[in-house]
Design a protein around this motif. Structure first.
Motif, PDB file in Angstrom:
ATOM      1  N   VAL A 184       0.834  -1.201   0.000  1.00  5.67           N
ATOM      2  CA  VAL A 184       0.000   0.000   0.000  1.00  5.67           C
ATOM      3  C   VAL A 184       0.872   1.257   0.000  1.00  5.67           C
ATOM      4  O   VAL A 184       0.534   2.269  -0.636  1.00  5.67           O
ATOM      5  N   ALA A 185       2.010   1.179   0.675  1.00  6.36           N
ATOM      6  CA  ALA A 185       2.905   2.341   0.758  1.00  6.36           C
ATOM      7  C   ALA A 185       3.416   2.771  -0.604  1.00  6.36           C
ATOM      8  O   ALA A 185       3.846   3.922  -0.782  1.00  6.36           O
ATOM      9  N   ASP A 186       3.360   1.848  -1.590  1.00  9.70           N
ATOM     10  CA  ASP A 186       3.847   2.172  -2.931  1.00  9.70           C
ATOM     11  C   ASP A 186       2.762   2.740  -3.830  1.00  9.70           C
ATOM     12  O   ASP A 186       3.020   3.067  -4.989  1.00  9.70           O
ATOM     13  N   LEU A 187       1.532   2.852  -3.320  1.00  7.12           N
ATOM     14  CA  LEU A 187       0.435   3.432  -4.088  1.00  7.12           C
ATOM     15  C   LEU A 187       0.443   4.948  -3.961  1.00  7.12           C
ATOM     16  O   LEU A 187       0.793   5.496  -2.916  1.00  7.12           O
ATOM     17  N   ASP A 188       0.017   5.632  -5.032  1.00  8.27           N
ATOM     18  CA  ASP A 188      -0.239   7.066  -4.955  1.00  8.27           C
ATOM     19  C   ASP A 188      -1.398   7.271  -3.980  1.00  8.27           C
ATOM     20  O   ASP A 188      -2.442   6.624  -4.081  1.00  8.27           O
ATOM     21  N   GLU A 189      -1.247   8.165  -3.016  1.00 11.47           N
ATOM     22  CA  GLU A 189      -2.277   8.397  -2.014  1.00 11.47           C
ATOM     23  C   GLU A 189      -3.604   8.813  -2.632  1.00 11.47           C
ATOM     24  O   GLU A 189      -4.666   8.611  -2.015  1.00 11.47           O
ATOM     25  N   ASN A 190      -3.565   9.370  -3.830  1.00 12.73           N
ATOM     26  CA  ASN A 190      -4.802   9.792  -4.488  1.00 12.73           C
ATOM     27  C   ASN A 190      -5.688   8.612  -4.879  1.00 12.73           C
ATOM     28  O   ASN A 190      -6.862   8.800  -5.197  1.00 12.73           O
ATOM     29  N   HIS A 191      -5.129   7.392  -4.829  1.00 14.14           N
ATOM     30  CA  HIS A 191      -5.915   6.204  -5.163  1.00 14.14           C
ATOM     31  C   HIS A 191      -6.743   5.726  -3.969  1.00 14.14           C
ATOM     32  O   HIS A 191      -7.616   4.879  -4.142  1.00 14.14           O
ATOM     33  N   LEU A 192      -6.437   6.242  -2.801  1.00 16.08           N
ATOM     34  CA  LEU A 192      -7.092   5.745  -1.588  1.00 16.08           C
ATOM     35  C   LEU A 192      -8.213   6.685  -1.157  1.00 16.08           C
ATOM     36  O   LEU A 192      -8.096   7.906  -1.305  1.00 16.08           O
ATOM     37  N   PRO A 193      -9.310   6.157  -0.597  1.00 18.79           N
ATOM     38  CA  PRO A 193      -9.594   4.732  -0.467  1.00 18.79           C
ATOM     39  C   PRO A 193      -9.918   4.093  -1.818  1.00 18.79           C
ATOM     40  O   PRO A 193     -10.547   4.730  -2.667  1.00 18.79           O
ATOM     41  N   LEU A 194      -9.488   2.855  -2.000  1.00 23.31           N
ATOM     42  CA  LEU A 194      -9.671   2.182  -3.282  1.00 23.31           C
ATOM     43  C   LEU A 194     -11.136   2.080  -3.656  1.00 23.31           C
ATOM     44  O   LEU A 194     -11.506   2.226  -4.826  1.00 23.31           O
ATOM     45  N   ASN A 195     -11.993   1.803  -2.668  1.00 26.75           N
ATOM     46  CA  ASN A 195     -13.401   1.581  -2.982  1.00 26.75           C
ATOM     47  C   ASN A 195     -14.119   2.845  -3.437  1.00 26.75           C
ATOM     48  O   ASN A 195     -15.263   2.778  -3.875  1.00 26.75           O
ATOM     49  N   GLN A 196     -13.450   3.987  -3.360  1.00 28.08           N
ATOM     50  CA  GLN A 196     -14.036   5.230  -3.865  1.00 28.08           C
ATOM     51  C   GLN A 196     -13.308   5.757  -5.102  1.00 28.08           C
ATOM     52  O   GLN A 196     -13.688   6.788  -5.655  1.00 28.08           O
ATOM     53  N   ASN A 197     -12.273   5.024  -5.531  1.00 29.27           N
ATOM     54  CA  ASN A 197     -11.467   5.510  -6.655  1.00 29.27           C
ATOM     55  C   ASN A 197     -11.211   4.470  -7.738  1.00 29.27           C
ATOM     56  O   ASN A 197     -10.935   4.840  -8.886  1.00 29.27           O
ATOM     57  N   TRP A 198     -11.260   3.213  -7.412  1.00 24.79           N
ATOM     58  CA  TRP A 198     -10.998   2.152  -8.388  1.00 24.79           C
ATOM     59  C   TRP A 198     -12.294   1.467  -8.792  1.00 24.79           C
ATOM     60  O   TRP A 198     -13.252   1.408  -8.011  1.00 24.79           O
ATOM     61  N   SER A 199     -12.275   0.876  -9.978  1.00 24.87           N
ATOM     62  CA  SER A 199     -13.392   0.026 -10.390  1.00 24.87           C
ATOM     63  C   SER A 199     -13.361  -1.257  -9.552  1.00 24.87           C
ATOM     64  O   SER A 199     -12.308  -1.671  -9.051  1.00 24.87           O
ATOM     65  N   TRP A 200     -14.534  -1.866  -9.431  1.00 25.90           N
ATOM     66  CA  TRP A 200     -14.609  -3.119  -8.658  1.00 25.90           C
ATOM     67  C   TRP A 200     -13.766  -4.202  -9.321  1.00 25.90           C
ATOM     68  O   TRP A 200     -13.125  -5.012  -8.651  1.00 25.90           O
ATOM     69  N   ASP A 201     -13.728  -4.221 -10.648  1.00 27.40           N
ATOM     70  CA  ASP A 201     -12.916  -5.204 -11.365  1.00 27.40           C
ATOM     71  C   ASP A 201     -11.442  -5.052 -10.991  1.00 27.40           C
ATOM     72  O   ASP A 201     -10.742  -6.042 -10.728  1.00 27.40           O
ATOM     73  N   ARG A 202     -10.971  -3.826 -10.953  1.00 22.24           N
ATOM     74  CA  ARG A 202      -9.552  -3.590 -10.641  1.00 22.24           C
ATOM     75  C   ARG A 202      -9.239  -4.002  -9.210  1.00 22.24           C
ATOM     76  O   ARG A 202      -8.185  -4.580  -8.934  1.00 22.24           O
TER      77      ARG A 202
END
Length: 762
Positions: free
Chosen positions: A569-587
């Motif tokens: 998780v530390a290697d993710l861009d913080e703008n991606h978090l929380p995932l459930n509000q920024n990523w598709s369910w498939d991803r």
């Protein structure tokens, strides 16, 4: 994070009005008494963004689901905790202008939730569009002395004018759920009556036919008091009363409400019963009722408080969570349970998830009478028949407890959770073990527990399939606690808890055979459990498949977990978090990221089954990939980090679970509080920092203290002993407040704790 409130040991203080975050503030200021509760809505009208929410325990509606109903075995409805009639409302007029803090200029505003004494207080100064300035002071509470009562005191003072203040108290039954699938009206009118200074309204739920009655009595202290118009309609009752205000004069309005339901009172008797109760309350008066409320909350805190010296933010967090847990559930009504949002919002619908057994039961075991935890288990026993029906709908044997329920029938409508997240059966079995292990109440097993365990075991035995090529039993098409993986094969936690349940059931069967042979024989006959079943269960235990990687030395979350890109998780861009509000369910489903403890959930539940090295390897592997986007996640990680000596991580995870809502970590608290996860902050301190375990009937501690804390303390009830445990930077002090001499194990050493005495351990 959106921190709206000031840090304070005993209060939640909002020092200015937040129109753009009002729903979040309303959630944070929620209040209740275990039988009912509401969000922190204003009593007067507010035309800004708001979610008016009042909820009454055990009253629900089966809202027909929008999806999946055509599939065999799919639930036909999604249970809804109902937004009930608005009984606290008071329209306020200054001459002809209605008070509305979204329209008026707010000069000063403060809203305070007093956790120590159980009331919500608000004071403000505001100027009307025509320039009239008032100050107001409003106090309300949901009584824990008489859980049918709500009392409100509303003071208005003129600051620059002479005129009239008019109060229009009402009960409004024409309410809607924001989450209604088909925008239905869930309520219909039954009875209404209104006159000067009092009114009664009864509404009935459609389909489920619960009657809810609210009766109110009002009083005004002021000059020139006059009564006005009365409204008496099918779904709405009110009356108006006015007082004259000269400059700097004050008028004080009191509203007393009694709310009763057909769950406890005959429908025909409800109006009279509610009127009698509220008349008694108004006779006693607001100050007398508030005094009783204050004393009752102080007594409750005497048994449940956790103190932290040296960290006010942490102190506020744990007290807030304990306060909201007791606002939601007190254990007196065995037909109630602990909903994920309690009385603070509509999201998640049902009243019961596996959260109760996995997270809340330990809190009530230690802070309340044993009967409270027993009632939580009896609740599941009462619904065993429905759980068997749920399994039968899937073509399986035994009992599958629902993911979400009001009455034991499954009422969740996401297939990958409803019928694949079957590890909840293991949590319920573990709760029975936890209760008996903690209390020593083995009678529960022959009265209720074994029957539940046997039916759950039948389910597991019919749900596994044998793979002859590997000579192993497997569990295909499941979803583990990590809901960011669906429909996987051999989720390690599910397989592990299934085999453990079979093992525990067999041990209970042997116990009953040796100690209660007559009961054992009768139960076997009634449940249809044979020696062939026992042999089959033993075979499953011996040959259960557990995914494991030899190179990493870790239990694999599921068969294909290592096929994923393993990213921290530390290697993710913080703008991606929380995932459930920024990523598709498939991803999300294809990623390695973990919503909450999964493998680590078993390491917590079955703690003594694993070595420290196994726990460490698995923690080090999985925690860096965990996004903690479930409110249930941080506490498990805090507890295991404490055990492993990862003190910084333990504290980080504690603070996250303690202040999850206060700091809005997951950006979703405006929907309501995360009630069932609130017990996690208590678990993080007592099971984590203090290392409390019960092993073979003996109480054990292995405490440490975060480096920035001066000390922390908590109380627990254990088998007739009331203990105060205090840990500071130099020592652990265990004081016995009730009970006889007994022994306790602290870091492997045995100490005697005398009656009304203490032991100091350096």
């Amino acid at each position: 994070m959106k921190q709206l409130c000031k840090v304070d040991e005993w209060k939640i203080i909002e020092e200015q009005i937040h129109p753009d975050q009002n729903r979040l503030a309303e959630s944070l200021m929620s209040i209740g008494n275990g039988q009912m509760g509401m969000r922190g809505n204003f009593e007067e009208s507010y035309s800004g963004d708001t979610h008016l929410g009042t909820y009454v325990g055990g009253v629900y509606y089966p809202d027909k689901t929008r999806v999946g109903w055509w599939k065999n075995g799919y639930p036909e409805y999604f249970a809804k905790v109902l937004n009930a009639m608005d009984f606290t409302g008071i329209c306020v007029f200054i001459d002809e202008e209605e008070l509305d803090l979204h329209v008026w200029k707010v000069v000063h505003f403060q809203r305070v939730l007093n956790m120590k004494h159980g009331y919500l207080q608000r004071e403000f100064e505001a100027v009307s569009p025509e320039g009239k300035k008032i100050s107001a002071n409003v106090t309300r509470f949901f009584s824990i002395v008489d859980s049918s009562l709500v009392a409100i005191k509303y003071e208005v003072t003129s600051k620059n004018f002479e005129g009239n203040v008019t109060f229009q108290p009402y009960i409004d039954g024409d309410v809607r759920n924001e989450d209604a699938n088909y925008d239905e009206d869930f309520w219909m009118p039954v009875y209404h009556h209104a006159s000067e200074n009092e009114a009664v309204l009864t509404m009935r739920t459609r389909k489920t036919a619960f009657d809810v009655t609210a009766a109110m009595v009002t009083e005004v202290n002021g000059n020139g008091v006059t009564n006005g118009q009365v409204t008496n309609q099918d779904e709405y009752v009110d009356h108006k009363v006015s007082a004259h205000l000269s400059e700097n004069a004050t008028a004080t309005f009191y509203k007393y409400i009694s709310v009763m339901t057909s769950r406890h009172v005959e429908k025909s008797a409800l109006p009279d019963a509610a009127k009698e109760r509220v008349a008694k309350a108004s006779h006693n008066g607001f100050e007398s009722l508030l005094k009783a409320q204050t004393e009752a909350w102080e007594e409750r805190w005497n048994h449940a408080d956790v103190t932290i010296q040296g960290d006010v933010s942490a102190q506020q967090g744990i007290r807030y969570n304990i306060f909201q847990l007791y606002n939601t559930y007190t254990g007196e009504d065995a037909e109630l349970n602990i909903g994920p949002k309690g009385f603070t919002g509509e999201k998640y619908g049902g009243s019961t998830y596996w959260d109760t057994e996995a997270y809340c039961l330990p809190f009530y075991l230690s802070t309340a009478d044993a009967s409270v935890a027993r009632n939580l288990l009896i609740y599941r026993h009462r619904q065993l028949g429905k759980a068997k029906e749920n399994a039968e709908k899937l073509g399986l044997k035994g009992a599958l407890y629902p993911m979400v329920t009001m009455n034991g029938e499954e009422s969740h409508n996401e297939w990958e959770i409803t019928f694949e997240e079957i590890h909840r059966n293991g949590a319920i079995a573990h709760a029975i073990w936890n209760y008996v292990n903690y209390t020593g109440d083995t009678d529960y097993l022959n009265e209720y527990g074994y029957e539940v365990l046997a039916e759950i075991s039948k389910f597991w035995a019919s749900r596994v399939n044998f793979n002859p090529r590997k000579g192993k039993y497997m569990m295909l098409g499941v979803t583990g606690p990590n809901e960011y993986e669906n429909n996987v094969n051999n989720n390690w936690h599910t397989n592990r808890m299934a085999a453990w349940t079979l093992e525990y059931t067999l041990s209970v069967a042997l116990y009953l055979e040796n100690n209660h042979p007559k009961t054992s024989f009768e139960l076997k006959q009634r449940l249809g459990v044979t020696e062939d079943d026992f042999d089959h269960w033993k075979d499953i235990i011996e040959k259960m498949y557990y995914p494991y990687d030899e190179q990493l030395g870790v239990f694999l979350q599921q068969d294909g977990f290592l096929d994923k890109d393993l990213i921290h998780v530390a290697d993710l861009d913080e703008n991606h978090l929380p995932l459930n509000q920024n990523w598709s369910w498939d991803r999300i489903l294809r990623s390695c990221f973990i919503k909450q403890a999964d493998v680590l959930q078993s390491l917590y539940f079955l703690n003594d089954r694993f070595s420290k090295e196994e726990k460490q390897r698995n923690f080090d592997f999985y925690e860096p990939m965990t996004v903690h986007e479930s409110s249930l996640s941080p506490c498990v990680h805090s507890i295991l980090a404490s055990e492993l000596g990862y003190e910084h991580k333990a504290y980080e995870m504690y603070l996250r679970t303690a202040r999850l809502d206060l700091d809005n970590y997951n950006n979703d608290t405006e929907d309501g509080l995360h009630i069932t996860s609130m017990a996690g902050s208590w678990l993080s301190i007592v099971h984590g920092f203090a290392g409390m375990r019960v092993v073979k009937g003996e109480l054990e501690f292995s405490p440490f203290i975060p480096k920035d804390w001066d000390n922390y303390s908590f109380k627990i009830n254990f088998r007739g002993h009331l203990l105060n445990v205090m840990v500071d930077q130099q020592a652990t002090i265990i004081t016995q407040e009730e009970g006889s001499l007994f022994t306790v194990n602290v870091k492997g050493e045995i100490y005697e704790v005398p009656e009304n005495g203490k032991v100091i351990i350096d």
